[in-house]
Design a protein around this motif. Structure first.
Motif, PDB file in Angstrom:
ATOM      1  N   LEU A 143       0.787  -1.136  -0.116  1.00 21.46           N
ATOM      2  CA  LEU A 143       0.024  -0.029   0.148  1.00 21.46           C
ATOM      3  C   LEU A 143       0.976   1.128  -0.108  1.00 21.46           C
ATOM      4  O   LEU A 143       1.912   1.119   0.391  1.00 21.46           O
ATOM      5  CB  LEU A 143      -0.896  -0.017   1.227  1.00 21.46           C
ATOM      6  CG  LEU A 143      -1.761  -1.161   1.250  1.00 21.46           C
ATOM      7  CD1 LEU A 143      -1.972  -1.763   2.652  1.00 21.46           C
ATOM      8  CD2 LEU A 143      -3.176  -0.724   0.791  1.00 21.46           C
ATOM      9  N   PHE A 144       0.398   2.141  -0.687  1.00 25.61           N
ATOM     10  CA  PHE A 144       1.090   3.568  -0.690  1.00 25.61           C
ATOM     11  C   PHE A 144       0.087   4.615  -0.217  1.00 25.61           C
ATOM     12  O   PHE A 144      -0.515   4.760  -0.985  1.00 25.61           O
ATOM     13  CB  PHE A 144       1.814   3.603  -2.115  1.00 25.61           C
ATOM     14  CG  PHE A 144       2.756   4.877  -2.055  1.00 25.61           C
ATOM     15  CD1 PHE A 144       4.048   4.416  -2.003  1.00 25.61           C
ATOM     16  CD2 PHE A 144       2.643   6.006  -2.098  1.00 25.61           C
ATOM     17  CE1 PHE A 144       5.034   5.535  -1.939  1.00 25.61           C
ATOM     18  CE2 PHE A 144       3.535   6.979  -2.152  1.00 25.61           C
ATOM     19  CZ  PHE A 144       4.914   7.046  -1.958  1.00 25.61           C
ATOM     20  N   LEU A 145       0.491   5.268   0.803  1.00 21.29           N
ATOM     21  CA  LEU A 145      -0.469   6.202   1.275  1.00 21.29           C
ATOM     22  C   LEU A 145      -0.096   7.464   0.949  1.00 21.29           C
ATOM     23  O   LEU A 145       1.080   7.760   1.021  1.00 21.29           O
ATOM     24  CB  LEU A 145      -0.620   6.200   2.976  1.00 21.29           C
ATOM     25  CG  LEU A 145      -0.600   4.813   3.540  1.00 21.29           C
ATOM     26  CD1 LEU A 145      -1.143   4.919   5.118  1.00 21.29           C
ATOM     27  CD2 LEU A 145      -2.017   4.342   2.878  1.00 21.29           C
ATOM     28  N   THR A 146      -1.038   8.505   0.635  1.00 21.41           N
ATOM     29  CA  THR A 146      -0.762   9.784   0.311  1.00 21.41           C
ATOM     30  C   THR A 146      -1.748  10.786   1.027  1.00 21.41           C
ATOM     31  O   THR A 146      -2.714  10.189   1.219  1.00 21.41           O
ATOM     32  CB  THR A 146      -0.665  10.301  -1.288  1.00 21.41           C
ATOM     33  OG1 THR A 146      -1.683   9.770  -1.833  1.00 21.41           O
ATOM     34  CG2 THR A 146       0.302   9.418  -2.034  1.00 21.41           C
ATOM     35  N   ASP A 196       3.418  -2.113  -8.420  1.00 24.02           N
ATOM     36  CA  ASP A 196       2.059  -2.757  -8.148  1.00 24.02           C
ATOM     37  C   ASP A 196       1.553  -2.501  -6.602  1.00 24.02           C
ATOM     38  O   ASP A 196       0.860  -3.114  -6.176  1.00 24.02           O
ATOM     39  CB  ASP A 196       2.501  -4.438  -8.138  1.00 24.02           C
ATOM     40  CG  ASP A 196       3.876  -4.894  -7.141  1.00 24.02           C
ATOM     41  OD1 ASP A 196       4.309  -3.882  -6.750  1.00 24.02           O
ATOM     42  OD2 ASP A 196       3.887  -6.036  -6.968  1.00 24.02           O
ATOM     43  N   ALA A 197       1.686  -1.512  -6.283  1.00 23.77           N
ATOM     44  CA  ALA A 197       1.186  -0.860  -4.895  1.00 23.77           C
ATOM     45  C   ALA A 197      -0.069  -0.424  -5.288  1.00 23.77           C
ATOM     46  O   ALA A 197      -0.373   0.109  -6.181  1.00 23.77           O
ATOM     47  CB  ALA A 197       2.323   0.557  -4.541  1.00 23.77           C
ATOM     48  N   ILE A 198      -0.877  -0.515  -4.231  1.00 25.08           N
ATOM     49  CA  ILE A 198      -2.305   0.156  -4.142  1.00 25.08           C
ATOM     50  C   ILE A 198      -1.991   1.634  -3.727  1.00 25.08           C
ATOM     51  O   ILE A 198      -1.690   1.946  -2.573  1.00 25.08           O
ATOM     52  CB  ILE A 198      -3.214  -0.955  -3.634  1.00 25.08           C
ATOM     53  CG1 ILE A 198      -3.112  -2.267  -4.025  1.00 25.08           C
ATOM     54  CG2 ILE A 198      -4.510  -0.101  -3.368  1.00 25.08           C
ATOM     55  CD1 ILE A 198      -4.026  -3.245  -3.168  1.00 25.08           C
ATOM     56  N   MET A 199      -2.612   2.643  -4.304  1.00 21.45           N
ATOM     57  CA  MET A 199      -2.551   3.790  -4.047  1.00 21.45           C
ATOM     58  C   MET A 199      -3.670   4.308  -3.004  1.00 21.45           C
ATOM     59  O   MET A 199      -4.900   3.917  -3.525  1.00 21.45           O
ATOM     60  CB  MET A 199      -2.461   4.802  -4.967  1.00 21.45           C
ATOM     61  CG  MET A 199      -1.116   4.761  -6.056  1.00 21.45           C
ATOM     62  SD  MET A 199       0.331   4.852  -5.252  1.00 21.45           S
ATOM     63  CE  MET A 199       0.516   6.406  -5.222  1.00 21.45           C
ATOM     64  N   VAL A 200      -3.390   4.623  -1.771  1.00 19.31           N
ATOM     65  CA  VAL A 200      -4.527   5.171  -0.884  1.00 19.31           C
ATOM     66  C   VAL A 200      -4.549   6.540  -0.513  1.00 19.31           C
ATOM     67  O   VAL A 200      -3.354   7.035   0.223  1.00 19.31           O
ATOM     68  CB  VAL A 200      -4.628   4.362   0.225  1.00 19.31           C
ATOM     69  CG1 VAL A 200      -5.772   4.871   1.172  1.00 19.31           C
ATOM     70  CG2 VAL A 200      -5.035   2.932  -0.241  1.00 19.31           C
ATOM     71  N   ASP A 201      -4.991   7.425  -1.290  1.00 19.22           N
ATOM     72  CA  ASP A 201      -5.140   8.949  -0.907  1.00 19.22           C
ATOM     73  C   ASP A 201      -6.093   9.138   0.269  1.00 19.22           C
ATOM     74  O   ASP A 201      -7.220   8.896   0.091  1.00 19.22           O
ATOM     75  CB  ASP A 201      -5.324   9.843  -2.186  1.00 19.22           C
ATOM     76  CG  ASP A 201      -5.195  11.452  -1.802  1.00 19.22           C
ATOM     77  OD1 ASP A 201      -5.538  11.544  -0.454  1.00 19.22           O
ATOM     78  OD2 ASP A 201      -4.984  12.276  -2.685  1.00 19.22           O
TER      79      ASP A 201
END
Ligand code: DC
Length: 223
Positions: A143-146, A196-201
């Motif tokens: 997961l990649f949080l922004t 392949d990360a899932i982006m979560v803003d």
């Protein structure tokens, strides 16, 4: 034995550690805060009054630093050469210093090795900047949080005020911008999402909403 690895990456102040802790407790995985390791390295040089922006100096002392983690009442505690430094690594000076030592390849190698050893022994939710790209490129969920830097500064300020610490919005925003810039532009393993990360803003979301969202993603992935 196969161990599960959940990688949570993202910039300073996006809520990674709070979210990762909650997820670790929900899935009964061990939470590993890798930022604390970079902070502990920075603390060593700060305490010794050594210039942590000088790569040669930093590398010449690296073998004198032993970092270990211990879980006390379910909370990660971090030890520098046997001393518990969990609370000492949360100052603004250490925050800036950690981002500076993190550009040095030798520092990263030492910590990535330790992080991999921990992840091979148990199921982990690990947060940092390069977990999905470097530490565990084969993580089960990435997961990649922004969130915008203004929103992150607002949250950091509220958190500090809650702890009774003095905080100025402008200073916090400046520190967040400095670290974003430094962490994203360094040559070795910069802060960036894995392909392949899932982006979560989560700019618009509450903490609860973000945890719920990510919990469902993980459940789906681990099925
Ligand atoms: O997550 P944090 O703010 O506690 O991290 C402190 C610094 O450490 C951050 O500015 C960059 C560095 N860091 C890193 O380079 N790689 C990681 N996996 C974790 C942190």
């Amino acid at each position: 034995m196969k161990t599960y690895k959940i990688a949570i990456d993202g910039p300073a102040g996006v809520g990674k550690s709070t979210i990762a802790k909650r997820l670790a407790s929900l899935f009964h995985f061990t939470y590993v805060d890798t930022g604390a390791m970079y902070r502990t390295i920075a603390l060593y040089y700060i305490e010794k009054r050594l210039p942590l922006e000088n790569e040669e100096v930093v590398l010449s002392h690296l073998n004198d630093i032993e970092i270990s983690l211990r879980y006390i009442d379910g909370m990660q505690n971090i030890f520098l050469n046997g001393k518990n430094v969990t609370d000492l690594i949360r100052t603004p000076e250490v925050s800036t210093g950690s981002s500076q030592v993190a550009v040095i390849g030798g520092v990263r190698e030492k910590l990535v090795k330790l992080q991999r050893e921990i992840g091979e022994k148990q199921n982990v939710v690990m947060d940092g900047r390069d977990i999905g790209t470097k530490v565990f490129p084969d993580a089960d969920v990435k997961l990649f949080l922004t969130a915008t830097c203004e929103e992150r500064a607002k949250r950091r300020m509220a958190e500090m005020r809650e702890k009774g610490m003095q905080a100025s919005y402008d200073e916090i925003l400046e520190s967040i911008r400095f670290r974003d810039e430094n962490d994203s532009n360094r040559k070795i393993d910069p802060l960036k999402p894995a392909s392949d990360a899932i982006m979560v803003d989560n700019t618009q979301d509450t903490l609860e909403q973000t945890v719920e969202r990510i919990k469902n993603i993980i459940k789906e992935r681990l099925k």
